[in-house]
Design a protein around this motif. Structure first.
Motif, PDB file in Angstrom:
ATOM      1  N   TYR A 347      -2.112  -7.768  -8.662  1.00  0.00           N
ATOM      2  CA  TYR A 347      -2.813  -8.863  -7.988  1.00  0.00           C
ATOM      3  C   TYR A 347      -2.702  -8.730  -6.474  1.00  0.00           C
ATOM      4  CZ  TYR A 347      -3.384 -11.179 -12.492  1.00  0.00           C
ATOM      5  OH  TYR A 347      -3.748 -11.477 -13.788  1.00  0.00           O
ATOM      6  N   ALA A 348      -1.565  -8.203  -5.994  1.00  0.00           N
ATOM      7  CA  ALA A 348      -1.396  -7.984  -4.553  1.00  0.00           C
ATOM      8  C   ALA A 348      -2.369  -6.920  -4.053  1.00  0.00           C
ATOM      9  CB  ALA A 348       0.043  -7.580  -4.246  1.00  0.00           C
ATOM     10  N   LEU A 349      -2.548  -5.838  -4.825  1.00  0.00           N
ATOM     11  CA  LEU A 349      -3.504  -4.801  -4.436  1.00  0.00           C
ATOM     12  C   LEU A 349      -4.931  -5.354  -4.409  1.00  0.00           C
ATOM     13  CD1 LEU A 349      -2.122  -1.715  -6.398  1.00  0.00           C
ATOM     14  CD2 LEU A 349      -2.206  -1.990  -3.906  1.00  0.00           C
ATOM     15  N   LEU A 350      -5.287  -6.169  -5.387  1.00  0.00           N
ATOM     16  CA  LEU A 350      -6.625  -6.768  -5.408  1.00  0.00           C
ATOM     17  C   LEU A 350      -6.799  -7.759  -4.262  1.00  0.00           C
ATOM     18  CD1 LEU A 350      -7.094  -7.408  -9.242  1.00  0.00           C
ATOM     19  CD2 LEU A 350      -7.995  -5.524  -7.886  1.00  0.00           C
ATOM     20  N   ALA A 351      -5.712  -8.450  -3.910  1.00  0.00           N
ATOM     21  CA  ALA A 351      -5.791  -9.452  -2.845  1.00  0.00           C
ATOM     22  C   ALA A 351      -5.909  -8.830  -1.461  1.00  0.00           C
ATOM     23  CB  ALA A 351      -4.572 -10.370  -2.899  1.00  0.00           C
ATOM     24  N   THR A 352      -5.612  -7.545  -1.344  1.00  0.00           N
ATOM     25  CA  THR A 352      -5.668  -6.874  -0.037  1.00  0.00           C
ATOM     26  C   THR A 352      -6.739  -5.777   0.008  1.00  0.00           C
ATOM     27  OG1 THR A 352      -3.896  -5.360  -0.752  1.00  0.00           O
ATOM     28  CG2 THR A 352      -3.243  -7.332   0.477  1.00  0.00           C
ATOM     29  N   ALA A 353      -7.552  -5.663  -1.029  1.00  0.00           N
ATOM     30  CA  ALA A 353      -8.567  -4.615  -1.083  1.00  0.00           C
ATOM     31  C   ALA A 353      -9.683  -4.881  -0.078  1.00  0.00           C
ATOM     32  CB  ALA A 353      -9.153  -4.520  -2.489  1.00  0.00           C
ATOM     33  N   GLY A 354     -10.276  -3.803   0.389  1.00  0.00           N
ATOM     34  CA  GLY A 354     -11.426  -3.915   1.275  1.00  0.00           C
ATOM     35  C   GLY A 354     -12.576  -3.087   0.745  1.00  0.00           C
ATOM     36  N   LEU A 355     -13.576  -2.831   1.573  1.00  0.00           N
ATOM     37  CA  LEU A 355     -14.664  -1.957   1.175  1.00  0.00           C
ATOM     38  C   LEU A 355     -14.142  -0.528   1.009  1.00  0.00           C
ATOM     39  CD1 LEU A 355     -17.564  -3.207   3.497  1.00  0.00           C
ATOM     40  CD2 LEU A 355     -16.909  -4.018   1.228  1.00  0.00           C
ATOM     41  N   ASP A 356     -14.775   0.223   0.127  1.00  0.00           N
ATOM     42  CA  ASP A 356     -14.392   1.621  -0.136  1.00  0.00           C
ATOM     43  C   ASP A 356     -12.959   1.747  -0.638  1.00  0.00           C
ATOM     44  OD1 ASP A 356     -16.914   2.548   0.774  1.00  0.00           O
ATOM     45  OD2 ASP A 356     -16.213   2.411   2.845  1.00  0.00           O
ATOM     46  N   ASP A 357     -12.483   0.726  -1.332  1.00  0.00           N
ATOM     47  CA  ASP A 357     -11.130   0.757  -1.905  1.00  0.00           C
ATOM     48  C   ASP A 357     -11.199   0.800  -3.429  1.00  0.00           C
ATOM     49  OD1 ASP A 357      -9.587   0.889   0.338  1.00  0.00           O
ATOM     50  OD2 ASP A 357      -9.179  -1.255   0.475  1.00  0.00           O
ATOM     51  N   GLY A 358     -12.113   1.606  -3.954  1.00  0.00           N
ATOM     52  CA  GLY A 358     -12.283   1.656  -5.397  1.00  0.00           C
ATOM     53  C   GLY A 358     -11.031   2.072  -6.135  1.00  0.00           C
ATOM     54  N   ILE A 359     -10.341   3.095  -5.636  1.00  0.00           N
ATOM     55  CA  ILE A 359      -9.124   3.559  -6.320  1.00  0.00           C
ATOM     56  C   ILE A 359      -8.014   2.510  -6.271  1.00  0.00           C
ATOM     57  CG2 ILE A 359      -7.279   5.278  -6.251  1.00  0.00           C
ATOM     58  CD1 ILE A 359      -9.355   7.370  -5.573  1.00  0.00           C
ATOM     59  N   PRO A 360      -7.708   1.904  -5.102  1.00  0.00           N
ATOM     60  CA  PRO A 360      -6.708   0.829  -5.113  1.00  0.00           C
ATOM     61  C   PRO A 360      -7.072  -0.327  -6.032  1.00  0.00           C
ATOM     62  CG  PRO A 360      -7.089   1.591  -2.875  1.00  0.00           C
ATOM     63  CD  PRO A 360      -8.117   2.254  -3.724  1.00  0.00           C
ATOM     64  N   VAL A 361      -8.361  -0.647  -6.130  1.00  0.00           N
ATOM     65  CA  VAL A 361      -8.779  -1.735  -7.020  1.00  0.00           C
ATOM     66  C   VAL A 361      -8.516  -1.363  -8.477  1.00  0.00           C
ATOM     67  CG1 VAL A 361     -10.818  -2.928  -7.936  1.00  0.00           C
ATOM     68  CG2 VAL A 361     -10.448  -2.791  -5.467  1.00  0.00           C
ATOM     69  N   VAL A 362      -8.856  -0.134  -8.865  1.00  0.00           N
ATOM     70  CA  VAL A 362      -8.613   0.294 -10.246  1.00  0.00           C
ATOM     71  C   VAL A 362      -7.116   0.358 -10.536  1.00  0.00           C
ATOM     72  CG1 VAL A 362      -8.860   2.214 -11.867  1.00  0.00           C
ATOM     73  CG2 VAL A 362     -10.803   1.514 -10.456  1.00  0.00           C
ATOM     74  N   VAL A 363      -6.332   0.861  -9.584  1.00  0.00           N
ATOM     75  CA  VAL A 363      -4.874   0.904  -9.752  1.00  0.00           C
ATOM     76  C   VAL A 363      -4.320  -0.514  -9.873  1.00  0.00           C
ATOM     77  CG1 VAL A 363      -2.687   1.513  -8.644  1.00  0.00           C
ATOM     78  CG2 VAL A 363      -4.595   3.126  -8.603  1.00  0.00           C
ATOM     79  N   GLY A 364      -4.827  -1.400  -9.042  1.00  0.00           N
ATOM     80  CA  GLY A 364      -4.379  -2.786  -9.118  1.00  0.00           C
ATOM     81  C   GLY A 364      -4.688  -3.401 -10.464  1.00  0.00           C
ATOM     82  N   PHE A 365      -5.896  -3.152 -10.957  1.00  0.00           N
ATOM     83  CA  PHE A 365      -6.244  -3.715 -12.259  1.00  0.00           C
ATOM     84  C   PHE A 365      -5.434  -3.067 -13.375  1.00  0.00           C
ATOM     85  CE2 PHE A 365      -9.108  -4.284 -15.968  1.00  0.00           C
ATOM     86  CZ  PHE A 365      -9.040  -5.673 -16.016  1.00  0.00           C
ATOM     87  N   ALA A 366      -5.033  -1.812 -13.193  1.00  0.00           N
ATOM     88  CA  ALA A 366      -4.166  -1.167 -14.181  1.00  0.00           C
ATOM     89  C   ALA A 366      -2.824  -1.893 -14.279  1.00  0.00           C
ATOM     90  CB  ALA A 366      -3.959   0.302 -13.816  1.00  0.00           C
TER      91      ALA A 366
END
Length: 508
Positions: A347-366
Motif C-alpha cells: 500500500y505504501a508503494l501504491l501511495a507513492t507511485a507516479g507516472l511511468d511507475d508500472g513496475i513499482p505498482v505491480v510490485v506493490g500490488f504483489a
C-alpha cells in the motif's frame, strides 16, 4: 493444549481437492472475463448503457444474494449433490450466455449464472471441511482453494482475450462445459457426500428476507462506485439494512434457521469475518485501481495488463500455502497479522507511485496480494473451523458473502475516492466544448476516449490527477488494513496453532 487426533487426508482427498479447484478457478475467471468480452459483445448485441451495466453486474448480484441460502441448502440436501446440480446449471447457463441473441437474454443468462455460481462456492468450501478434518491439512487445502479463485480472476482477461480474438465473444463462456463434465465424472469417486443429520425444511420467508437484505446493499455500494452517492442509492442501502434486521430477528426465533446467528457469538468467527471484510475491501479496491492504472496510465492492453497480474497471483499462492505451514508453529492470528503488516509495504508503494511507475505498482500490488493469500487461507479456515461440520456450509456461505461484500465495498469506496480526487485535480484547458470538458472532468477512462482531440499535455495532466487519486485511496486502504492488523494481533491471539484442540473438536 492437546493435539487433534483426527484422520489425515490421503491421496483420494487431495485428488478431490484438485477436482474442486476446477469450478473454483472457473468462478474466478467468470468474474473478470467480461473485461475483454464486453467491447465485441456490445458491438454484436448493441446493448444500451443500462443493459451493459446489468450484463456486467447481474452475475455478482445474484451470487452474493444466494450464497447464504445455498450454503444452508447444501447442509440439508447434501454438499456433493448441490455441487453436481450447480455444476450442471452453471454449464447450461454458460451455453445460454455464449449464444444469447439479445442483450435482454444475456442479462438473464448472467443472472442464472449468478444463482448457479452461488451453489458452487459454499459447496466446494464446505466439502473441503469434510475431506480434511485435520486442521493443518484443512488450512493448506483452503489456501489452495483461495488461490485457485484468484488465479481464475487473473486468467480471465488472458483467456477472454485469446478466445475472443480467435473465435467470438461467446467462446469464453463455453469454458464451463469441459469443467462441468470433468467434475460430474469425478465427483462420485473423489468427493464424499455429507448432509446434516437433523434439519428442518428450508424457510422460504428467510430466503426472501436474505435477498432483500443483501441485494440492495450490494447494489448500493456498486452504484456509489459508478454514480456517486444519491438519494435512490441511500434508500436502497437503508432498505437492505432494515430487511437485515428483520432477517436476524426471524432467525433467532426459528428452530432451524437459514443462518444460525449464534455463530457470531464465537469471537474467532466474528473477528475473522471482520478482518476478511476489511482485507478484501483493500484488495478489491486496489485491484480495480491498479488494472485501471496499467491500462489508462501505462497504456497496456487488457490482455497485457492481465499478464502483469501473474506475479501478484504467484505471491498470493506462496502466501496461501506458506501461511498454514507457519501457523502450525505460531498462532494463526499472529501469522495473519504479520502478513497484513507486510502487505502495508504494498500500500505504501501504491501511495507513492507516479507516472511511468508500472513496475513499482505491480510490485506493490504483489505485496497486497501476498497479504490476501495468508488472510484468505487462515481467515477462511478460522471461520469454517470455528463451527462443527454440521454447520460448515452455513459458515462457508457467510465467509463468501463477506468477501463478495468486501470487494464491492472496496471498489465503491476506493473507486469513488479516486474519482473525487481526480475531479478536483484535473485541469480543463480553455476553448473546449462543454461536452469535451464534461468528459475530461468525469473520469480518466472518458478522457482517454477523446484523447486525440485534446490539447498537448492534457492527457498527461489527467493521468497525473488519476494517479494522485490512486495514491490517496491506497493510503486510506493502508490505514484500514493497519487497523485489521492490530485486530488480528489483539483479538485472535486466543486461537491456538493449527493442530491444537479447539472448543468444538469433539463435534468435528
Amino acid at each position: 493444549m492437546t493435539r487433534q487426533r483426527l484422520t489425515r487426508a490421503g491421496k483420494r482427498q487431495w485428488a478431490g481437492l484438485g477436482l474442486l479447484a476446477m469450478p473454483t478457478a472457473l468462478l474466478g475467471l467468470d468474474v473478470t472475463v467480461l473485461y475483454l468480452v464486453a467491447p465485441s459483445m456490445a458491438a454484436d448485441l448493441s446493448p444500451s448503457a443500462t443493459q451493459l451495466l446489468w450484463i456486467m453486474d447481474a452475475y455478482g448480484f445474484l451470487v452474493a444474494g444466494f450464497l447464504v441460502t445455498m450454503g444452508t441448502l447444501g447442509d440439508r440436501i447434501g454438499r456433493r449433490r448441490l455441487l453436481r446440480a450447480g455444476m450442471i446449471a452453471f454449464a447450461a447457463a454458460s451455453v445460454f450466455a455464449a449464444f444469447a441473441p439479445t442483450a435482454e437474454l444475456l442479462i438473464l443468462a448472467r443472472a442464472l449464472l449468478g444463482v448457479a455460481g452461488a451453489t458452487l462456492m459454499p459447496s466446494t468450501l464446505s466439502l473441503i471441511s469434510n475431506m480434511f478434518p485435520d486442521a493443518r491439512q484443512r488450512a493448506v487445502a483452503i489456501g489452495v482453494w483461495a488461490t485457485m479463485f484468484a488465479l481464475g480472476m487473473a486468467a480471465g482477461p488472458i483467456v477472454g482475450g485469446a478466445l475472443v480474438d480467435s473465435l467470438w465473444w461467446g467462446a469464453p463462456f463455453l469454458a464451463a462445459v469441459p469443467v462441468a463434465l470433468v467434475v460430474l465424472a469425478g465427483a462420485r469417486a473423489l468427493l464424499p457426500e455429507y448432509a446434516a443429520p437433523t434439519t428442518g425444511r428450508l424457510d422460504l420467508i428467510s430466503v426472501g428476507l436474505s435477498l432483500a437484505a443483501i441485494l440492495p446493499v450490494i447494489y448500493a455500494v456498486k452504484r456509489i462506485a459508478s454514480d456517486g452517492p444519491g438519494v435512490p442509492v441511500l434508500v436502497c442501502a437503508v432498505a437492505g439494512v432494515l430487511a437485515g434486521v428483520v432477517f436476524v430477528r426471524r432467525q433467532r426465533r426459528l428452530p432451524d434457521p437459514l443462518l444460525d446467528v449464534a455463530l457470531f457469538g464465537n469471537r474467532a468467527f466474528t473477528v475473522a469475518l471482520s478482518v476478511l471484510l476489511i482485507g478484501l475491501a483493500g484488495v478489491g479496491g486496489s485491484m480495480y485501481l491498479v488494472t485501471q492504472y496499467l491500462q489508462l496510465v501505462e497504456g497496456l492492453t487488457p490482455f497485457d495488463a492481465g499478464l502483469w497480474m501473474g506475479p501478484p497471483a504467484l505471491a498470493m499462492f506462496v502466501a496461501a500455502i506458506g501461511a498454514p505451514l507457519l501457523a502450525r508453529r505460531s498462532r494463526p492470528g499472529s501469522v495473519m497479522g504479520a502478513a497484513l503488516g507486510v502487505s502495508l509495504t504494498g500500500y505504501a508503494l501504491l501511495a507513492t507511485a507516479g507516472l511511468d511507475d508500472g513496475i513499482p505498482v505491480v510490485v506493490g500490488f504483489a505485496f497486497v496480494y501476498l497479504g490476501l493469500g495468508a488472510l484468505a487461507a487462515l481467515g477462511t479456515d478460522m471461520v469454517v473451523g470455528a463451527v462443527p461440520a454440521t454447520r460448515s456450509g452455513s459458515a462457508a456461505s457467510m465467509s463468501e458473502t463477506v468477501q463478495e461484500l468486501g470487494i464491492a465495498v472496496g471498489v465503491a469506496l476506493l473507486g469513488s475516492l479516486t474519482t473525487a480526487v481526480y475531479r478536483t485535480r484535473v485541469t480543463v484547458p480553455e476553448g473546449l466544448t462543454a461536452e469535451t470538458s464534461g468528459s475530461l472532468t468525469d473520469n480518466l477512462n472518458a478522457t482517454m476516449m477523446i484523447a486525440e482531440g485534446l490539447p498537448p499535455g492534457t492527457v498527461e495532466a489527467a493521468q497525473r490527477a488519476f494517479t494522485g487519486g490512486l495514491n490517496i485511496a491506497s493510503l486510506v486502504a493502508g490505514v484500514a488494513v493497519a487497523a485489521a492488523t492490530v485486530l488480528c494481533l489483539g483479538m485472535l491471539r486466543h486461537v491456538p496453532a493449527l493442530g491444537e484442540a479447539r472448543d468444538h473438536d469433539a463435534e468435528v
